[in-house]
Design a protein around this motif. Structure first.
Motif, PDB file in Angstrom:
ATOM      1  N   GLY A 187       0.790  -1.226   0.000  1.00 51.35           N
ATOM      2  CA  GLY A 187       0.000   0.000   0.000  1.00 51.35           C
ATOM      3  C   GLY A 187       0.819   1.271   0.000  1.00 51.35           C
ATOM      4  O   GLY A 187       0.295   2.353   0.255  1.00 51.35           O
ATOM      5  N   LEU A 188       2.126   1.167  -0.301  1.00 52.14           N
ATOM      6  CA  LEU A 188       2.943   2.370  -0.296  1.00 52.14           C
ATOM      7  C   LEU A 188       2.914   3.043  -1.664  1.00 52.14           C
ATOM      8  O   LEU A 188       2.426   2.487  -2.653  1.00 52.14           O
ATOM      9  N   SER A 189       3.435   4.245  -1.739  1.00 49.70           N
ATOM     10  CA  SER A 189       3.540   4.984  -2.988  1.00 49.70           C
ATOM     11  C   SER A 189       4.915   4.733  -3.584  1.00 49.70           C
ATOM     12  O   SER A 189       5.896   4.576  -2.854  1.00 49.70           O
ATOM     13  N   ALA A 190       4.990   4.706  -4.919  1.00 53.32           N
ATOM     14  CA  ALA A 190       6.265   4.422  -5.559  1.00 53.32           C
ATOM     15  C   ALA A 190       6.477   5.302  -6.778  1.00 53.32           C
ATOM     16  O   ALA A 190       5.549   5.544  -7.546  1.00 53.32           O
ATOM     17  N   LEU A 191       7.713   5.783  -6.915  1.00 48.89           N
ATOM     18  CA  LEU A 191       8.148   6.506  -8.101  1.00 48.89           C
ATOM     19  C   LEU A 191       9.263   5.668  -8.712  1.00 48.89           C
ATOM     20  O   LEU A 191      10.320   5.489  -8.105  1.00 48.89           O
ATOM     21  N   ILE A 192       9.009   5.131  -9.900  1.00 51.19           N
ATOM     22  CA  ILE A 192       9.912   4.157 -10.498  1.00 51.19           C
ATOM     23  C   ILE A 192      10.427   4.678 -11.833  1.00 51.19           C
ATOM     24  O   ILE A 192       9.654   4.841 -12.787  1.00 51.19           O
ATOM     25  N   ALA A 193      11.711   4.965 -11.893  1.00 54.26           N
ATOM     26  CA  ALA A 193      12.335   5.421 -13.133  1.00 54.26           C
ATOM     27  C   ALA A 193      12.676   4.216 -13.995  1.00 54.26           C
ATOM     28  O   ALA A 193      13.253   3.243 -13.510  1.00 54.26           O
ATOM     29  N   THR A 194      12.312   4.286 -15.269  1.00 54.62           N
ATOM     30  CA  THR A 194      12.577   3.170 -16.165  1.00 54.62           C
ATOM     31  C   THR A 194      12.667   3.660 -17.606  1.00 54.62           C
ATOM     32  O   THR A 194      12.036   4.659 -17.976  1.00 54.62           O
ATOM     33  N   HIS A 195      13.477   2.952 -18.404  1.00 55.63           N
ATOM     34  CA  HIS A 195      13.508   3.198 -19.848  1.00 55.63           C
ATOM     35  C   HIS A 195      12.486   2.328 -20.560  1.00 55.63           C
ATOM     36  O   HIS A 195      12.190   2.549 -21.737  1.00 55.63           O
ATOM     37  N   ASN A 196      11.979   1.330 -19.850  1.00 58.01           N
ATOM     38  CA  ASN A 196      11.128   0.315 -20.464  1.00 58.01           C
ATOM     39  C   ASN A 196       9.676   0.792 -20.502  1.00 58.01           C
ATOM     40  O   ASN A 196       8.996   0.844 -19.474  1.00 58.01           O
ATOM     41  N   LEU A 197       9.211   1.128 -21.685  1.00 58.28           N
ATOM     42  CA  LEU A 197       7.854   1.677 -21.820  1.00 58.28           C
ATOM     43  C   LEU A 197       6.785   0.635 -21.527  1.00 58.28           C
ATOM     44  O   LEU A 197       5.685   0.971 -21.087  1.00 58.28           O
ATOM     45  N   ASP A 198       7.089  -0.642 -21.766  1.00 59.86           N
ATOM     46  CA  ASP A 198       6.134  -1.701 -21.445  1.00 59.86           C
ATOM     47  C   ASP A 198       5.933  -1.799 -19.934  1.00 59.86           C
ATOM     48  O   ASP A 198       4.793  -1.962 -19.454  1.00 59.86           O
TER      49      ASP A 198
END
Length: 236
Positions: A204-215
């Motif tokens: 139930g936490l909030s997440a900011l996830i950096a990724t190059h993967n658009l899928d």
């Protein structure tokens, strides 16, 4: 989780007008972030898509109290934490922020379980509670049988799953991840990312996830793009 910094109905994370510049030797000033505004609601998982060198790591470091902005404010759980001293920042990082990087950074001399126990002990947990929490998390990611193994005896995907557990060990309010599956082959990356999403959703936490993967980005609640030092939502 640090209840002292929470306010009912508050955003989990909010950045307002964040700017950051660097001077690189004799070169002119480089403006990495230019007035970034970003907000995470409780329980929301947001993808941050950016080309290399766009400043995503700088943004994540500021959001996680590892760096300070030149301008702007940062709020975690409704409290403005921009001007906190280093001791208070360190305590808040331990209790309210979880980090995941492209490389697992596990301590090689410790077992999987011990790598998850150690940050809990640093945050004041008892040995008994910390070991129980480690066992619970390893079970959630299907690694109970690997609890006594050191990182060198584990696969890349297993190591990264242990790193996920370590990041969630202290039940943070916000999870920040910088290319969390970027060091894995495509098949393992997809599987391990699924494990991460299950962990985040169940916690139930909030997440900011950096990724190059658009899928992978498309599997999150929202997609934000960081370009030319500013953040914009992905076009619908």
């Amino acid at each position: 989780m640090n209840d002292q910094v929470s306010q009912a109905g508050a955003l989990a994370l909010e950045l307002k007008g964040i700017s950051k510049s660097y001077n690189r030797g004799s070169a002119a000033q480089v403006d990495v972030l230019r007035g970034v505004d970003l907000a995470l609601k409780p329980g929301e998982v947001v993808a941050l898509v950016a080309p290399s060198g766009a400043g995503k790591s700088t943004l994540l470091h500021i959001a996680g109290l590892l760096d300070t902005p030149d301008e702007g404010s940062l709020c975690i759980g409704g409290q403005d934490v921009t001007g906190l001293g280093e001791r208070a920042r360190t305590g808040l990082r331990r209790s309210d922020v979880g980090f995941i990087y492209q490389f697992h950074h596990l301590l090689p001399e410790f077992t999987a379980a011990e790598n998850i126990v150690l940050p809990q002990l640093a945050n004041g947990a008892s040995q008994k509670a910390a070991r129980a929490r480690a066992a619970e998390l390893l079970d959630l990611v299907g690694l109970s049988a690997r609890a006594g193994h050191r990182p060198a005896a584990m696969s890349g995907g297993e190591q990264q799953r242990v790193a996920f557990c370590r990041a969630l060990a202290n039940q943070p309010r916000v999870l920040l991840a910088d290319e969390p599956t970027g060091n894995l082959d495509p098949g393992t990356s997809d599987q391990v990312f699924g494990v991460l999403m299950d962990l985040v959703r169940s916690s139930g936490l909030s997440a900011l996830i950096a990724t190059h993967n658009l899928d992978l980005a498309a599997r999150m609640d929202r997609v934000l793009h960081l370009e030319d030092g500013a953040v914009a939502a992905a076009p619908q």
